[in-house]
Design a protein around this motif. Structure first.
Motif, mmCIF file in Angstrom:
data_model
loop_
_atom_site.group_PDB
_atom_site.id
_atom_site.type_symbol
_atom_site.label_atom_id
_atom_site.label_comp_id
_atom_site.label_asym_id
_atom_site.label_seq_id
_atom_site.Cartn_x
_atom_site.Cartn_y
_atom_site.Cartn_z
ATOM 1 N N SER A 11 28.431 21.967 24.235
ATOM 2 C CA SER A 11 29.545 20.890 24.684
ATOM 3 C C SER A 11 30.112 21.215 25.754
ATOM 4 O O SER A 11 30.505 20.523 26.848
ATOM 5 C CB SER A 11 30.386 20.752 23.496
ATOM 6 N N ASP A 12 30.710 22.691 25.947
ATOM 7 C CA ASP A 12 31.457 22.800 27.021
ATOM 8 C C ASP A 12 30.384 22.974 28.312
ATOM 9 O O ASP A 12 30.794 22.599 29.375
ATOM 10 C CB ASP A 12 31.914 24.460 26.968
ATOM 11 N N LEU A 13 29.166 23.413 28.353
ATOM 12 C CA LEU A 13 28.369 23.385 29.380
ATOM 13 C C LEU A 13 27.910 21.961 29.783
ATOM 14 O O LEU A 13 27.756 21.631 31.063
ATOM 15 C CB LEU A 13 26.948 24.214 29.036
ATOM 16 N N LYS A 14 27.848 21.186 28.911
ATOM 17 C CA LYS A 14 27.553 19.749 29.233
ATOM 18 C C LYS A 14 28.703 19.137 30.026
ATOM 19 O O LYS A 14 28.476 18.448 31.025
ATOM 20 C CB LYS A 14 27.380 18.950 27.802
ATOM 21 N N LYS A 15 29.909 19.298 29.849
ATOM 22 C CA LYS A 15 31.281 18.831 30.158
ATOM 23 C C LYS A 15 31.188 19.213 31.695
ATOM 24 O O LYS A 15 31.595 18.389 32.647
ATOM 25 C CB LYS A 15 32.459 19.241 29.689
ATOM 26 N N LYS A 16 30.580 20.449 31.989
ATOM 27 C CA LYS A 16 30.593 21.060 33.465
ATOM 28 C C LYS A 16 29.349 20.613 34.183
ATOM 29 O O LYS A 16 28.925 20.992 35.310
ATOM 30 C CB LYS A 16 30.741 22.468 33.480
ATOM 31 N N GLU A 17 28.450 19.887 33.350
ATOM 32 C CA GLU A 17 27.231 19.123 34.070
ATOM 33 C C GLU A 17 26.096 20.485 34.347
ATOM 34 O O GLU A 17 25.360 20.359 35.310
ATOM 35 C CB GLU A 17 27.450 18.446 35.088
ATOM 36 N N LEU A 18 26.224 21.411 33.492
ATOM 37 C CA LEU A 18 25.105 22.660 33.941
ATOM 38 C C LEU A 18 23.855 22.392 32.754
ATOM 39 O O LEU A 18 23.003 22.845 33.022
ATOM 40 C CB LEU A 18 25.841 23.872 33.335
ATOM 41 N N VAL A 19 24.391 21.591 31.625
ATOM 42 C CA VAL A 19 22.956 21.535 30.734
ATOM 43 C C VAL A 19 23.181 19.845 30.561
ATOM 44 O O VAL A 19 24.174 19.108 30.606
ATOM 45 C CB VAL A 19 23.083 22.021 29.259
ATOM 46 N N THR A 20 22.023 19.178 30.178
ATOM 47 C CA THR A 20 21.914 17.861 29.656
ATOM 48 C C THR A 20 21.040 17.747 28.491
ATOM 49 O O THR A 20 20.161 18.637 28.147
ATOM 50 C CB THR A 20 21.392 17.024 30.825
ATOM 51 N N CYS A 21 21.177 16.853 27.628
ATOM 52 C CA CYS A 21 20.509 16.566 26.383
ATOM 53 C C CYS A 21 19.576 15.328 26.860
ATOM 54 O O CYS A 21 19.958 14.217 27.110
ATOM 55 C CB CYS A 21 21.282 15.971 25.161
ATOM 56 N N VAL A 22 18.221 15.691 26.419
ATOM 57 C CA VAL A 22 17.326 14.656 26.891
ATOM 58 C C VAL A 22 17.157 13.331 25.874
ATOM 59 O O VAL A 22 16.244 12.721 26.148
ATOM 60 C CB VAL A 22 15.962 15.259 27.398
ATOM 61 N N ASN A 23 17.445 13.745 24.719
ATOM 62 C CA ASN A 23 17.384 12.676 23.674
ATOM 63 C C ASN A 23 18.575 12.496 22.865
ATOM 64 O O ASN A 23 18.653 12.732 21.711
ATOM 65 C CB ASN A 23 15.994 13.184 22.983
ATOM 66 N N GLU A 24 19.502 12.171 23.524
ATOM 67 C CA GLU A 24 20.964 11.914 22.804
ATOM 68 C C GLU A 24 21.126 11.167 21.864
ATOM 69 O O GLU A 24 21.610 11.138 20.864
ATOM 70 C CB GLU A 24 21.923 11.434 24.174
ATOM 71 N N GLU A 25 19.825 10.133 21.780
ATOM 72 C CA GLU A 25 20.011 8.854 20.746
ATOM 73 C C GLU A 25 19.646 9.573 19.260
ATOM 74 O O GLU A 25 20.115 9.039 18.300
ATOM 75 C CB GLU A 25 19.335 7.912 21.074
ATOM 76 N N VAL A 26 19.078 10.999 19.323
ATOM 77 C CA VAL A 26 18.654 11.289 17.919
ATOM 78 C C VAL A 26 19.687 12.039 17.185
ATOM 79 O O VAL A 26 20.394 12.723 17.983
ATOM 80 C CB VAL A 26 17.363 11.990 17.991
ATOM 81 N N ARG A 27 19.721 12.005 16.039
ATOM 82 C CA ARG A 27 20.707 12.839 15.283
ATOM 83 C C ARG A 27 20.346 14.264 15.225
ATOM 84 O O ARG A 27 21.117 15.160 15.081
ATOM 85 C CB ARG A 27 21.074 12.175 13.954
ATOM 86 N N LYS A 28 19.081 14.385 14.855
ATOM 87 C CA LYS A 28 18.405 15.780 14.713
ATOM 88 C C LYS A 28 17.448 15.949 15.545
ATOM 89 O O LYS A 28 16.584 15.123 15.984
ATOM 90 C CB LYS A 28 18.074 15.951 13.275
ATOM 91 N N GLY A 29 17.259 17.193 16.010
ATOM 92 C CA GLY A 29 16.072 17.498 16.904
ATOM 93 C C GLY A 29 16.612 17.335 18.314
ATOM 94 O O GLY A 29 15.653 17.098 19.194
#
Length: 86
Positions: A52-70
């Motif tokens: 979550s912290d890394l995402k806020k700083k745009e260091l990582v991204t989730c490629v399948n944000e719409e799924v709950r698991k996986g």
């Protein structure tokens, strides 16, 4: 992004071993939080907080944000640049 901004982000990552190790663990791969937690031998909740912290700083991204698991995470170009400097 200039050097000063890079160093600010680098310091932000380095201040937390969880953020540092989570970012390094992903590297050039796609990884789920549970895979990162198993690799680093830490709790998934700690990995989730770091992500979550890394995402806020745009260091990582989730490629399948719409799924709950996986959910799968990858490093952004900025994240890869930070890894080189760690």
């Amino acid at each position: 992004m200039d050097e000063k901004e890079i160093f600010e982000i680098l310091g932000y990552v380095k201040i937390s071993p969880y953020r540092t190790n989570t970012l390094k663990s992903i590297g050039n791969e796609l990884k789920m939080p549970s895979e990162i937690a198993n690799t680093l031998d830490i709790k998934t909740s700690q990995v989730s907080a770091a992500l979550s912290d890394l995402k806020k700083k745009e260091l990582v991204t989730c490629v399948n944000e719409e799924v709950r698991k996986g959910r799968l995470y990858k490093c952004t170009n900025l994240g890869k640049e930070i890894i080189k400097r760690l």
